[in-house]
Write a protein that holds these residues in place. Structure first.
Motif, PDB file in Angstrom:
ATOM      1  N   ASN A 119       0.754  -1.367   0.062  1.00 44.10           N
ATOM      2  CA  ASN A 119       0.101   0.182   0.127  1.00 44.10           C
ATOM      3  C   ASN A 119       0.882   1.198  -0.027  1.00 44.10           C
ATOM      4  N   GLY A 120       2.222   1.047  -0.310  1.00 45.21           N
ATOM      5  CA  GLY A 120       2.955   2.420  -0.689  1.00 45.21           C
ATOM      6  C   GLY A 120       4.064   2.372   0.506  1.00 45.21           C
ATOM      7  N   MET A 121       3.976   1.997   1.585  1.00 44.12           N
ATOM      8  CA  MET A 121       4.790   2.397   2.731  1.00 44.12           C
ATOM      9  C   MET A 121       6.214   1.547   2.443  1.00 44.12           C
ATOM     10  N   PRO A 122       7.403   2.259   2.420  1.00 41.36           N
ATOM     11  CA  PRO A 122       8.498   1.675   2.224  1.00 41.36           C
ATOM     12  C   PRO A 122       9.139   0.832   3.449  1.00 41.36           C
ATOM     13  N   MET A 123       8.776   1.083   4.552  1.00 48.04           N
ATOM     14  CA  MET A 123       9.172   0.138   5.766  1.00 48.04           C
ATOM     15  C   MET A 123       8.186   0.304   6.900  1.00 48.04           C
ATOM     16  N   VAL A 124       7.993  -0.922   7.184  1.00 43.18           N
ATOM     17  CA  VAL A 124       7.075  -1.048   8.527  1.00 43.18           C
ATOM     18  C   VAL A 124       7.744  -1.765   9.533  1.00 43.18           C
ATOM     19  N   GLN A 330      -0.718 -10.192  -7.057  1.00 45.09           N
ATOM     20  CA  GLN A 330      -1.426  -8.917  -6.940  1.00 45.09           C
ATOM     21  C   GLN A 330      -0.519  -8.093  -8.009  1.00 45.09           C
ATOM     22  N   PRO A 331      -1.073  -7.032  -8.903  1.00 49.43           N
ATOM     23  CA  PRO A 331      -0.202  -6.271 -10.052  1.00 49.43           C
ATOM     24  C   PRO A 331       0.709  -5.372  -9.250  1.00 49.43           C
ATOM     25  N   ASN A 332       0.465  -5.108  -8.006  1.00 49.38           N
ATOM     26  CA  ASN A 332       1.275  -4.117  -7.492  1.00 49.38           C
ATOM     27  C   ASN A 332       2.305  -4.777  -6.319  1.00 49.38           C
ATOM     28  N   TYR A 333       2.558  -6.179  -6.470  1.00 48.26           N
ATOM     29  CA  TYR A 333       3.352  -6.919  -5.852  1.00 48.26           C
ATOM     30  C   TYR A 333       4.583  -6.736  -6.325  1.00 48.26           C
ATOM     31  N   SER A 334       5.637  -6.459  -5.314  1.00 53.81           N
ATOM     32  CA  SER A 334       7.243  -6.367  -5.325  1.00 53.81           C
ATOM     33  C   SER A 334       7.813  -6.962  -4.327  1.00 53.81           C
ATOM     34  N   THR A 335       9.063  -7.443  -4.399  1.00 54.24           N
ATOM     35  CA  THR A 335       9.778  -8.255  -3.374  1.00 54.24           C
ATOM     36  C   THR A 335       9.996  -7.384  -2.184  1.00 54.24           C
ATOM     37  N   THR A 336       9.788  -8.226  -0.884  1.00 52.94           N
ATOM     38  CA  THR A 336      10.209  -7.691   0.487  1.00 52.94           C
ATOM     39  C   THR A 336      11.100  -8.413   0.995  1.00 52.94           C
TER      40      THR A 336
END
Length: 372
Positions: A119-124, A330-336
Motif C-alpha cells: 500500500n505504498g509504505m517503504p518500511m514497517v 497482485q499487480p502491485n506486488y514487489s519483493t520484500t
C-alpha cells in the motif's frame, strides 16, 4: 547518532543509579511461585526495566525517526503461522481455539507486514511479543519480545539497516554505564563489547557452506546432517565458529540450505538449493555466557509457483497460506525482505547472562505456573 534531548534523557535516568551499591542489585534465584514478590522488592528489576525502556525507545527512534519507518499495531491471533511444523521449521506453534475456529498465537509479525507494504509504505516495523511452544531452556522463552521490520527490496538493503540498529542499541547501552555496572554479570566485558560493536565498520560474513566446511575441518561437532541439502548448525556450532574465526563482534552466516529454513524464504536462482537469508551470530562475551543467533533475516518468495513448490518440498499444507500465495499475484506486488531481533537474546548477550529468563520481567515458561 541520537539527538541531544534523547541522549540527555538516557543519561539523566542512568545517573540515578550512580551512588547505589552494586550488592543491592544482585539478581534473586528464580522461584516461579514467589517471582512476583521479587519484582516488588529487588533493585535488579528496577534497573533492568529502565534499560529495557530505553531499548524500546531506541528501537522506535531508529526505525521511525532515523529511517522513517511506520510502527504497525498487529494481531496476536492468526490461522497462518510463519513457522508451521515442516522440514524448515525451527519452532512449535501454540494452537488455541478461538470460538469455533482453530487458530494460533502469533509467532512472528512478518505475515502482517507484507500486505501493508504493497500500500505504498517503504518500511514497517513493530516491537511486540511472539509466542512459541517448544520446551523452554536457557536460550528459549515461550513468550519473548521481537523487534521486526519489513522493507520493499532485497536482502542487500537489510544488512546495513540491521547493523545500524545493533550499533544504535550498543550506543544506548554505552550511555547507561551505571546500570551496566549494576546488572551486567561482567560489566567490563559488556563495556568492551558494546564499544567494539558500535565502532565496527561492518560485520563479517561467511556463507553457510563455508561455515559447515570449517566445522568439519575441526571435527564436525556442531553440524547436524538431516538429509541432502538439509543441514543445520547448532547453537554449539555457532559458538565454535566464533572461536575458530577469532571474532569478538557479531558475524553473518548467509545462504542456508533451502529446505532447512522457513518456506517463505526465496531460493537463490543461481544456486537453487540455497536460500537468500542470513543469521547474525553474537560471540559470547565470557565463557558460558549467552551467545549465538540473535537476528534472522531474509528475502521473501516473490513468485506464486516458487512458493507452492517450497510448501510442497517441506510437506506443509498450502490451505492456510492461499492468501499468501495470492498476494504474489497482485499487480502491485514487489519483493520484500525482513528481519527479527530477539530482544531478550540481545540483552542476555549484552549483560553476560547465562539464562535468557534473567532479562525479562515476566518469564512465561512451558508447564511452569507463574503469576500474575
Amino acid at each position: 547518532m541520537f539527538d541531544s534531548h534523547f541522549e540527555a534523557a538516557i543519561l539523566r535516568d542512568d545517573a540515578s543509579y550512580c551512588l547505589q551499591e552494586r550488592s543491592l542489585f544482585s539478581m534473586p534465584v528464580y522461584n516461579p511461585s514467589t517471582h512476583y514478590i521479587d519484582l516488588t522488592r529487588n533493585k535488579y528489576f528496577h534497573a533492568l526495566l529502565t534499560l529495557r525502556h530505553y531499548v524500546r525507545a531506541v528501537s522506535d527512534y531508529y526505525f521511525s525517526v532515523m529511517h522513517e519507518g511506520r510502527n504497525i499495531d498487529l494481531f496476536m491471533l492468526t490461522p497462518s503461522i510463519s513457522s508451521p511444523m515442516g522440514a524448515g521449521s525451527d519452532s512449535e506453534a501454540i494452537a488455541i481455539k478461538f470460538g469455533e475456529l482453530d487458530s494460533y498465537l502469533v509467532d512472528s509479525s512478518q505475515f502482517g507486514f507484507e500486505p501493508l507494504l504493497l500500500n505504498g509504505m517503504p518500511m514497517v516495523y513493530c516491537y511486540l511479543p511472539s509466542m512459541r511452544g517448544e520446551d523452554a531452556d536457557s536460550r528459549h522463552l515461550n513468550q519473548f519480545f521481537h523487534c521486526e521490520a519489513e522493507i520493499r527490496g532485497g536482502i542487500g538493503q537489510l544488512f546495513p539497516l540491521i547493523e545500524g540498529y545493533i550499533k544504535a542499541l550498543c550506543r544506548a547501552l554505552s550511555l547507561m554505564n551505571n546500570i551496566v555496572e549494576k546488572i551486567s554479570a561482567n560489566p567490563k566485558q559488556t563495556r568492551n563489547a558494546i564499544n567494539s560493536v558500535a565502532a565496527a565498520a561492518a560485520f563479517p560474513r561467511i556463507s553457510f557452506d563455508q561455515a559447515c566446511e570449517l566445522l568439519r575441518e575441526h571435527g564436525g561437532k556442531g553440524i547436524t546432517e538431516l538429509a541432502a541439502h538439509r543441514r543445520t548448525i547448532t547453537a554449539e556450532g555457532e559458538m565454535r565458529l566464533a572461536n575458530l574465526l577469532k571474532l569478538d563482534i557479531p558475524f553473518w552466516i548467509t545462504n542456508y540450505d533451502r529446505d532447512q529454513v522457513p518456506f517463505y524464504l526465496k531460493p537463490d536462482r543461481r544456486h537453487p538449493e540455497k536460500a537468500i537469508n542470513a543469521d547474525l551470530i553474537f560471540p559470547p562475551l565470557d565463557g558460558g555466557c549467552f551467545g549465538g543467533e540473535i537476528v534472522g533475516c531474509g528475502e521473501r518468495q516473490d513468485a506464486a509457483d516458487e512458493l507452492i513448490e517450497s510448501l510442497a518440498r517441506q510437506g506443509i499444507c498450502p490451505r492456510p497460506y492461499e492468501w499468501y500465495i495470492e498476494l504474489r499475484r497482485q499487480p502491485n506486488y514487489s519483493t520484500t525482505s525482513g528481519f527479527g531481533l530477539g530482544i531478550e537474546r540481545f540483552l542476555a548477550w549484552a549483560l553476560c547472562r547465562t539464562n535468557i529468563r534473567d532479562v525479562i520481567a515476566y518469564p512465561r515458561l512451558k508447564n511452569i505456573m507463574t503469576y500474575p
